[in-house]
Design a protein around this motif. Structure first.
Motif, PDB file in Angstrom:
ATOM      1  N   GLY B  29       0.978  -1.187  -0.083  1.00 26.70           N
ATOM      2  CA  GLY B  29       0.094  -0.163  -0.220  1.00 26.70           C
ATOM      3  C   GLY B  29       0.819   1.287   0.012  1.00 26.70           C
ATOM      4  O   GLY B  29       2.151   1.220   0.232  1.00 26.70           O
ATOM      5  N   VAL B  30       0.219   2.206  -0.173  1.00 26.13           N
ATOM      6  CA  VAL B  30       0.818   3.481  -0.157  1.00 26.13           C
ATOM      7  C   VAL B  30       0.301   4.427   0.949  1.00 26.13           C
ATOM      8  O   VAL B  30      -0.991   4.634   0.682  1.00 26.13           O
ATOM      9  N   GLN B  31       0.461   4.373   2.100  1.00 30.29           N
ATOM     10  CA  GLN B  31      -0.367   4.959   3.304  1.00 30.29           C
ATOM     11  C   GLN B  31      -1.866   3.899   3.322  1.00 30.29           C
ATOM     12  O   GLN B  31      -1.649   2.798   3.396  1.00 30.29           O
ATOM     13  N   LEU B  32      -2.880   4.516   3.234  1.00 32.14           N
ATOM     14  CA  LEU B  32      -4.046   3.868   3.430  1.00 32.14           C
ATOM     15  C   LEU B  32      -4.489   3.300   2.310  1.00 32.14           C
ATOM     16  O   LEU B  32      -5.318   2.138   2.270  1.00 32.14           O
ATOM     17  N   GLN B  33      -3.842   3.796   1.143  1.00 34.95           N
ATOM     18  CA  GLN B  33      -4.393   2.981  -0.298  1.00 34.95           C
ATOM     19  C   GLN B  33      -3.576   1.723  -0.658  1.00 34.95           C
ATOM     20  O   GLN B  33      -2.669   1.671  -0.641  1.00 34.95           O
ATOM     21  N   THR B  34      -4.544   0.764  -0.905  1.00 35.30           N
ATOM     22  CA  THR B  34      -3.879  -0.414  -0.983  1.00 35.30           C
ATOM     23  C   THR B  34      -3.656  -0.401  -2.922  1.00 35.30           C
ATOM     24  O   THR B  34      -4.381  -0.393  -3.585  1.00 35.30           O
ATOM     25  N   ILE B  35      -2.128  -0.693  -2.986  1.00 42.78           N
ATOM     26  CA  ILE B  35      -2.063  -0.629  -4.433  1.00 42.78           C
ATOM     27  C   ILE B  35      -1.775  -2.250  -5.051  1.00 42.78           C
ATOM     28  O   ILE B  35      -2.522  -2.609  -6.239  1.00 42.78           O
ATOM     29  N   ALA B  36      -1.324  -3.085  -4.490  1.00 44.10           N
ATOM     30  CA  ALA B  36      -1.458  -4.461  -4.771  1.00 44.10           C
ATOM     31  C   ALA B  36      -1.677  -5.559  -3.823  1.00 44.10           C
ATOM     32  O   ALA B  36      -1.610  -5.191  -2.504  1.00 44.10           O
ATOM     33  N   THR B  37      -2.165  -6.745  -3.963  1.00 44.10           N
ATOM     34  CA  THR B  37      -2.341  -7.511  -3.151  1.00 44.10           C
ATOM     35  C   THR B  37      -1.796  -8.941  -3.366  1.00 44.10           C
ATOM     36  O   THR B  37      -2.017 -10.214  -2.952  1.00 44.10           O
ATOM     37  N   ASP B  38      -0.418  -8.776  -4.043  1.00 46.07           N
ATOM     38  CA  ASP B  38       0.354 -10.074  -4.164  1.00 46.07           C
ATOM     39  C   ASP B  38       1.856  -9.815  -4.210  1.00 46.07           C
ATOM     40  O   ASP B  38       2.445 -10.245  -5.087  1.00 46.07           O
ATOM     41  N   PHE B  39       1.941  -8.948  -3.295  1.00 55.32           N
ATOM     42  CA  PHE B  39       3.440  -8.513  -3.047  1.00 55.32           C
ATOM     43  C   PHE B  39       4.098  -9.243  -2.397  1.00 55.32           C
ATOM     44  O   PHE B  39       3.846 -10.251  -1.467  1.00 55.32           O
ATOM     45  N   GLN B  40       5.389  -9.999  -2.838  1.00 52.67           N
ATOM     46  CA  GLN B  40       6.214 -10.879  -2.279  1.00 52.67           C
ATOM     47  C   GLN B  40       7.171 -10.375  -1.259  1.00 52.67           C
ATOM     48  O   GLN B  40       7.933  -9.563  -1.714  1.00 52.67           O
ATOM     49  N   ARG B  41       7.056 -11.028  -0.016  1.00 52.48           N
ATOM     50  CA  ARG B  41       7.774 -10.335   1.025  1.00 52.48           C
ATOM     51  C   ARG B  41       8.973 -11.409   1.752  1.00 52.48           C
ATOM     52  O   ARG B  41       9.874 -11.029   2.084  1.00 52.48           O
ATOM     53  N   ILE B  42       8.652 -12.649   1.187  1.00 51.18           N
ATOM     54  CA  ILE B  42       9.570 -13.899   1.724  1.00 51.18           C
ATOM     55  C   ILE B  42      10.024 -14.047   0.240  1.00 51.18           C
ATOM     56  O   ILE B  42       9.570 -14.500  -0.654  1.00 51.18           O
ATOM     57  N   SER B  43      11.467 -14.352   0.345  1.00 50.26           N
ATOM     58  CA  SER B  43      12.193 -14.810  -0.798  1.00 50.26           C
ATOM     59  C   SER B  43      13.150 -15.918  -0.306  1.00 50.26           C
ATOM     60  O   SER B  43      13.575 -16.017   0.854  1.00 50.26           O
ATOM     61  N   LYS B  44      13.322 -16.848  -1.433  1.00 45.71           N
ATOM     62  CA  LYS B  44      14.251 -17.985  -0.913  1.00 45.71           C
ATOM     63  C   LYS B  44      15.719 -17.739  -1.318  1.00 45.71           C
ATOM     64  O   LYS B  44      15.893 -16.952  -2.094  1.00 45.71           O
ATOM     65  N   ILE B  45      16.688 -17.865  -0.372  1.00 48.80           N
ATOM     66  CA  ILE B  45      18.076 -17.684  -0.761  1.00 48.80           C
ATOM     67  C   ILE B  45      18.502 -19.137  -1.151  1.00 48.80           C
ATOM     68  O   ILE B  45      19.250 -19.134  -2.021  1.00 48.80           O
ATOM     69  N   HIS B  46      18.149 -20.267  -0.397  1.00 45.71           N
ATOM     70  CA  HIS B  46      18.501 -21.596  -0.915  1.00 45.71           C
ATOM     71  C   HIS B  46      17.472 -22.424  -0.469  1.00 45.71           C
ATOM     72  O   HIS B  46      16.574 -21.911   0.573  1.00 45.71           O
ATOM     73  N   ASP B 177      -5.024  -4.998  11.854  1.00 49.08           N
ATOM     74  CA  ASP B 177      -3.859  -3.640  11.297  1.00 49.08           C
ATOM     75  C   ASP B 177      -4.690  -3.239  10.002  1.00 49.08           C
ATOM     76  O   ASP B 177      -4.795  -4.251   9.179  1.00 49.08           O
ATOM     77  N   CYS B 178      -4.682  -2.031   9.949  1.00 46.13           N
ATOM     78  CA  CYS B 178      -5.210  -1.333   8.879  1.00 46.13           C
ATOM     79  C   CYS B 178      -4.311  -1.759   7.626  1.00 46.13           C
ATOM     80  O   CYS B 178      -4.674  -1.704   6.489  1.00 46.13           O
ATOM     81  N   LEU B 179      -3.021  -1.800   7.769  1.00 47.65           N
ATOM     82  CA  LEU B 179      -1.894  -1.450   6.698  1.00 47.65           C
ATOM     83  C   LEU B 179      -1.392  -2.962   6.334  1.00 47.65           C
ATOM     84  O   LEU B 179      -0.608  -2.884   5.436  1.00 47.65           O
ATOM     85  N   SER B 180      -1.845  -3.926   6.818  1.00 48.44           N
ATOM     86  CA  SER B 180      -1.411  -5.332   6.496  1.00 48.44           C
ATOM     87  C   SER B 180      -2.532  -6.283   5.994  1.00 48.44           C
ATOM     88  O   SER B 180      -3.639  -6.014   6.725  1.00 48.44           O
ATOM     89  N   GLY B 181      -2.095  -7.272   5.450  1.00 49.81           N
ATOM     90  CA  GLY B 181      -3.420  -8.322   5.054  1.00 49.81           C
ATOM     91  C   GLY B 181      -3.510  -8.606   3.678  1.00 49.81           C
ATOM     92  O   GLY B 181      -2.667  -8.731   3.159  1.00 49.81           O
ATOM     93  N   TRP B 182      -4.814  -8.534   3.311  1.00 52.06           N
ATOM     94  CA  TRP B 182      -5.230  -8.876   2.184  1.00 52.06           C
ATOM     95  C   TRP B 182      -4.729 -10.220   1.452  1.00 52.06           C
ATOM     96  O   TRP B 182      -4.309 -10.383   0.448  1.00 52.06           O
ATOM     97  N   GLY B 183      -4.465 -11.288   2.543  1.00 51.82           N
ATOM     98  CA  GLY B 183      -4.047 -12.638   2.015  1.00 51.82           C
ATOM     99  C   GLY B 183      -3.082 -13.033   2.683  1.00 51.82           C
ATOM    100  O   GLY B 183      -2.462 -12.020   3.431  1.00 51.82           O
TER     101      GLY B 183
END
Lengths: 205, 204
Positions: B29-46, B177-183
Motif C-alpha cells: 500500500g501507499v499509506q492507506l491506499q492499497t496498490i497490490a495484493t500479491d506482493f512478495q515479501r518472503i524470498s528464497k535464498i536456497h 491492522d489497517c496496513l497489512s493483510g489482504w491474504g
C-alpha cells in the motif's frame, strides 16, 4: 439509500470491526458517521434531541433541510476547535426524500448522491459509474453495497460489515449487513488452480 | 505515520520439530491506499534458507537483490550453500554498513542448519540480531503478532500443525491492522520439501 462500513481505526490499529456508522436520529431520519467517532455520536444524538424539541414545539416533524441546518449551524459555532465530523443526513419529509452533506467546517450541501470518509474516492468511482436517477430499490441497494465493498478493498481504514439502509415515506429500514470478506469471495470467486504438472507416486517395480 | 508504516507489512516465522514455517501478508500500500495484493515479501535464498523482509517495499526488494548476489558469490567460492547462522551474520553486517542511512526494513531469517536443526532470527533496521527458539515477528502488525504467537505457539509441532498455527496467528493479527493483510503467503520447510501456500484472508 444509505450504506456504510463498520471499521474504527486509531492510526494503524483497528480498534473495532463492528461500529454502527449509520446513526438512527429518529424513525424517518438517518445520519452517517465519518471522522471522529465520539464527535459524530454526540452531535447526532444532540441533533435528535433538537428534532424532537422542534416537533413538540411546532406540532409537526422537522424537515430534512431544517435538521441538517441545525447540525450545520451547531458545527459552525465550533469551527476551528478541532471537531472532526463528515456526515450525511438522509430522511423523508413532506417534500419527499432529502439528502444533505454536513461537515465540521460548517459546510452544508444538498445533493442526489454523496460519499464521505477516507474510502470515499473509491466508493465514488463505483457509485458514479453505476448511478441512474430512476433505479429500482434492489439495483440501488446492490450499487450501494458494491460501492462500500470496493472502498473497503482499497482503503486500509475501511472494512468490517457493509450495512445498507433504505429510507422511504414510512421511514427507514435496514436492508442488509454483509461481511465484506464474504462479499469479496462472492464477487470474485477463487477458481481452483489447475496444476500444470501433477506428481504421482512412483510404482514399485 | 512513520516511514516503516508507509507500505505496511507483517512477517512471522515459527520453529517446529525439524521444520520451520515463515509467513507474510500480501498487501502493498501507499499509506492507506492499497496498490497490490500479491506482493512478495518472503524470498528464497536456497532450499533451506528463507528471508522475509518487512518495512519499506523498495528497500525490501533492493536488499533481497543484494543478499541473493552475495549468496551466489559465496556459492561460487565455497561450492556450498550458506548456513543460516552465517547468513544472519552477513545480513547484520550489510545492514550496519548503512548505519547512518539505513535500509528501512526489518528482516526475519529462517533456515534449517546442520542436522536439520531449525534456526530463526530477526533484526532491526541496523542489524541488531535477535535469536529466538520459538517465533519471531516483524512489521506493522508486530504487536498483534506477538500476542497471537505467544498464545498459539507450542514447541515441537509437526509440519501440518505448524502450518495451521502460523496461519491462524498471521490472519488474526493482520485483521487488527489497517496496513497489512489482504491474504497470506506461508512457506513450511522440512528437510525433504518446501510447501508454499497462499491463504485466503479478509480483503479489507
Amino acid at each position: 439509500m444509505v450504506a456504510a462500513d463498520s471499521r474504527a481505526s486509531m492510526g494503524g490499529y483497528i480498534s473495532s470491526q463492528s461500529v454502527k456508522k449509520i446513526i438512527e436520529i429518529n424513525p424517518y431520519m438517518l445520519g452517517t458517521m465519518a471522522g471522529g467517532a465520539a464527535d459524530c455520536q454526540f452531535w447526532h444524538r444532540n441533533l435528535g434531541i433538537k428534532c424532537r424539541l422542534h416537533a413538540l414545539a411546532n406540532k409537526r416533524r422537522i424537515s430534512v433541510s431544517g435538521a441538517s441546518k441545525l447540525l450545520a449551524n451547531m458545527l459552525y459555532s465550533y469551527r476551528g476547535m478541532g471537531l472532526s465530523v463528515g456526515t450525511m443526513i438522509a430522511g423523508w419529509d413532506e417534500t419527499g426524500p432529502g439528502l444533505y452533506y454536513v461537515d465540521n467546517e460548517g459546510g452544508r450541501l444538498k445533493g442526489d448522491r454523496f460519499s464521505v470518509g477516507s474510502g470515499s474516492p473509491y466508493a465514488y468511482g463505483v457509485l458514479d459509474s453505476g448511478y441512474k436517477y430512476d433505479m429500482s430499490v434492489e439495483e440501488t441497494s446492490e450499487l450501494a453495497r458494491r460501492s462500500i465493498y470496493h472502498a473497503t478493498f482499497r482503503d486500509g481504514a475501511s472494512g468490517g460489515v457493509a450495512s445498507v439502509y433504505h429510507v422511504g415515506p414510512e421511514g427507514w429500514t435496514k436492508l442488509s449487513g454483509d461481511d465484506v470478506e464474504e462479499l469479496h469471495y462472492h464477487y470474485y470467486p477463487v477458481a481452483p488452480a489447475i496444476a500444470e504438472q501433477v506428481m504421482e507416486e512412483a510404482t514399485a517395480e | 505515520m512513520s516511514i516503516f508504516e508507509y507500505n505496511g507489512s507483517a512477517v512471522v516465522a515459527m520453529v517446529g520439530k525439524n521444520c520451520f514455517a515463515i509467513a507474510s501478508d500480501r498487501r502493498l500500500g501507499v499509506q492507506l491506499q492499497t496498490i497490490a495484493t500479491d506482493f512478495q515479501r518472503i524470498s528464497k535464498i536456497h532450499d533451506h534458507l528463507f528471508i522475509g523482509l518487512s518495512g519499506l517495499a523498495t528497500d525490501v526488494q533492493t536488499l533481497y537483490q543484494r543478499l541473493v548476489f552475495r549468496h551466489k558469490l559465496y556459492q561460487l567460492r565455497e561450492e556450498r550453500d550458506m548456513k543460516p547462522e552465517t547468513f544472519a551474520s552477513l545480513v547484520s553486517a550489510i545492514l550496519y554498513e548503512k548505519r547512518f542511512g539505513p535500509f528501512l526494513c526489518q528482516p526475519v531469517i529462517a533456515g534449517l542448519g546442520d542436522d536439520n536443526k531449525p534456526f530463526i532470527c530477526t533484526m532491526d533496521s541496523i542489524g541488531a540480531k535477535e535469536l529466538a527458539k520459538d517465533f519471531v515477528v516483524s512489521g506493522t502488525a508486530s504487536e498483534s503478532l506477538y500476542g497471537a504467537c505467544e498464545a498459539m505457539y507450542k514447541p515441537d509441532m509437526e509440519a501440518e500443525e505448524l502450518f495451521e498455527t502460523i496461519s491462524q496467528a498471521l490472519l488474526s493479527s493482520v485483521d487488527r491492522d489497517c496496513l497489512s493483510g489482504w491474504g497470506g503467503h506461508v512457506y513450511v520447510v522440512t528437510p525433504n520439501e518446501v510447501k508454499e501456500r497462499i491463504l485466503k484472508g479478509r480483503m479489507d
